[in-house]
Design a protein around this motif. Structure first.
Motif, PDB file in Angstrom:
ATOM      1  N   LEU A  29      36.505  44.031  32.276  1.00  0.00           N
ATOM      2  CA  LEU A  29      36.889  42.738  32.845  1.00  0.00           C
ATOM      3  C   LEU A  29      38.396  42.534  32.729  1.00  0.00           C
ATOM      4  O   LEU A  29      39.047  42.089  33.670  1.00  0.00           O
ATOM      5  CB  LEU A  29      36.135  41.612  32.127  1.00  0.00           C
ATOM      6  CG  LEU A  29      36.382  40.200  32.630  1.00  0.00           C
ATOM      7  CD1 LEU A  29      35.969  40.069  34.094  1.00  0.00           C
ATOM      8  CD2 LEU A  29      35.626  39.196  31.786  1.00  0.00           C
ATOM      9  N   TRP A  36      43.029  38.389  33.257  1.00  0.00           N
ATOM     10  CA  TRP A  36      41.809  38.489  32.456  1.00  0.00           C
ATOM     11  C   TRP A  36      42.052  39.103  31.066  1.00  0.00           C
ATOM     12  O   TRP A  36      41.148  39.111  30.230  1.00  0.00           O
ATOM     13  CB  TRP A  36      40.753  39.331  33.184  1.00  0.00           C
ATOM     14  CG  TRP A  36      40.191  38.622  34.370  1.00  0.00           C
ATOM     15  CD1 TRP A  36      40.531  38.815  35.673  1.00  0.00           C
ATOM     16  CD2 TRP A  36      39.211  37.598  34.356  1.00  0.00           C
ATOM     17  NE1 TRP A  36      39.821  37.973  36.486  1.00  0.00           N
ATOM     18  CE2 TRP A  36      38.986  37.214  35.686  1.00  0.00           C
ATOM     19  CE3 TRP A  36      38.489  36.957  33.357  1.00  0.00           C
ATOM     20  CZ2 TRP A  36      38.088  36.217  36.033  1.00  0.00           C
ATOM     21  CZ3 TRP A  36      37.584  35.979  33.704  1.00  0.00           C
ATOM     22  CH2 TRP A  36      37.397  35.612  35.026  1.00  0.00           C
ATOM     23  N   ILE A  39      40.981  37.577  27.613  1.00  0.00           N
ATOM     24  CA  ILE A  39      39.572  37.617  27.208  1.00  0.00           C
ATOM     25  C   ILE A  39      39.358  38.582  26.043  1.00  0.00           C
ATOM     26  O   ILE A  39      38.408  38.434  25.264  1.00  0.00           O
ATOM     27  CB  ILE A  39      38.668  37.977  28.416  1.00  0.00           C
ATOM     28  CG1 ILE A  39      37.216  37.536  28.178  1.00  0.00           C
ATOM     29  CG2 ILE A  39      38.669  39.452  28.725  1.00  0.00           C
ATOM     30  CD1 ILE A  39      36.964  36.112  28.413  1.00  0.00           C
TER      31      ILE A  39
END
Length: 124
Positions: A29, A36, A39
């Motif tokens: 991801l 991203w 994350i």
């Protein structure tokens, strides 16, 4: 510098494994775009917490450690050790405050008391 604790009580190692698996799962991801990448901080923080959080037993005190910081509690200030419904142990202090002893459960409480050379006094 403080001497080495007599006993270190930590959460289960399964939390460390879960954090590593979460990190590996988040890599694709994060690779999808730079927006991203933050994350990845979540499983890293979970790993750091699982590694650090716990209760260290010394002859004169307990040290309850969290992700950031720790609290030292002298044995003399602890009035009572009591379990909650989930089996975790909390310390009731002489001033009325309650501190949850991270990683200490009903199962390993006798080891904690033995390491701190504390007696079990039961009400009759």
């Amino acid at each position: 510098m403080r001497s080495k604790p007599l006993l270190r009580v930590r959460k289960t190692g399964a939390l460390l494994v879960a954090a590593v698996i979460a990190f590996v799962g988040a890599v694709p991801l994060a690779g999808a775009g730079w927006e991203w990448t933050p994350i990845l901080l979540l499983p890293i923080a979970a790993f750091a917490w699982a590694w650090r959080a716990g209760t260290d037993v010394y002859p004169d005190e307990l040290r309850v450690r969290a992700l950031a910081g720790s609290t030292r509690v002298p044995w003399q200030r602890i009035s009572e050790l009591a379990p909650d419904p989930s089996g975790q142990i909390s310390a009731l202090l002489d001033n009325g405050n309650v501190i949850r002893l991270t990683g200490v459960t009903q199962t390993n409480l006798p080891r904690v008391l033995a390491a701190g050379k504390q007696e079990i006094k039961q009400d009759e």
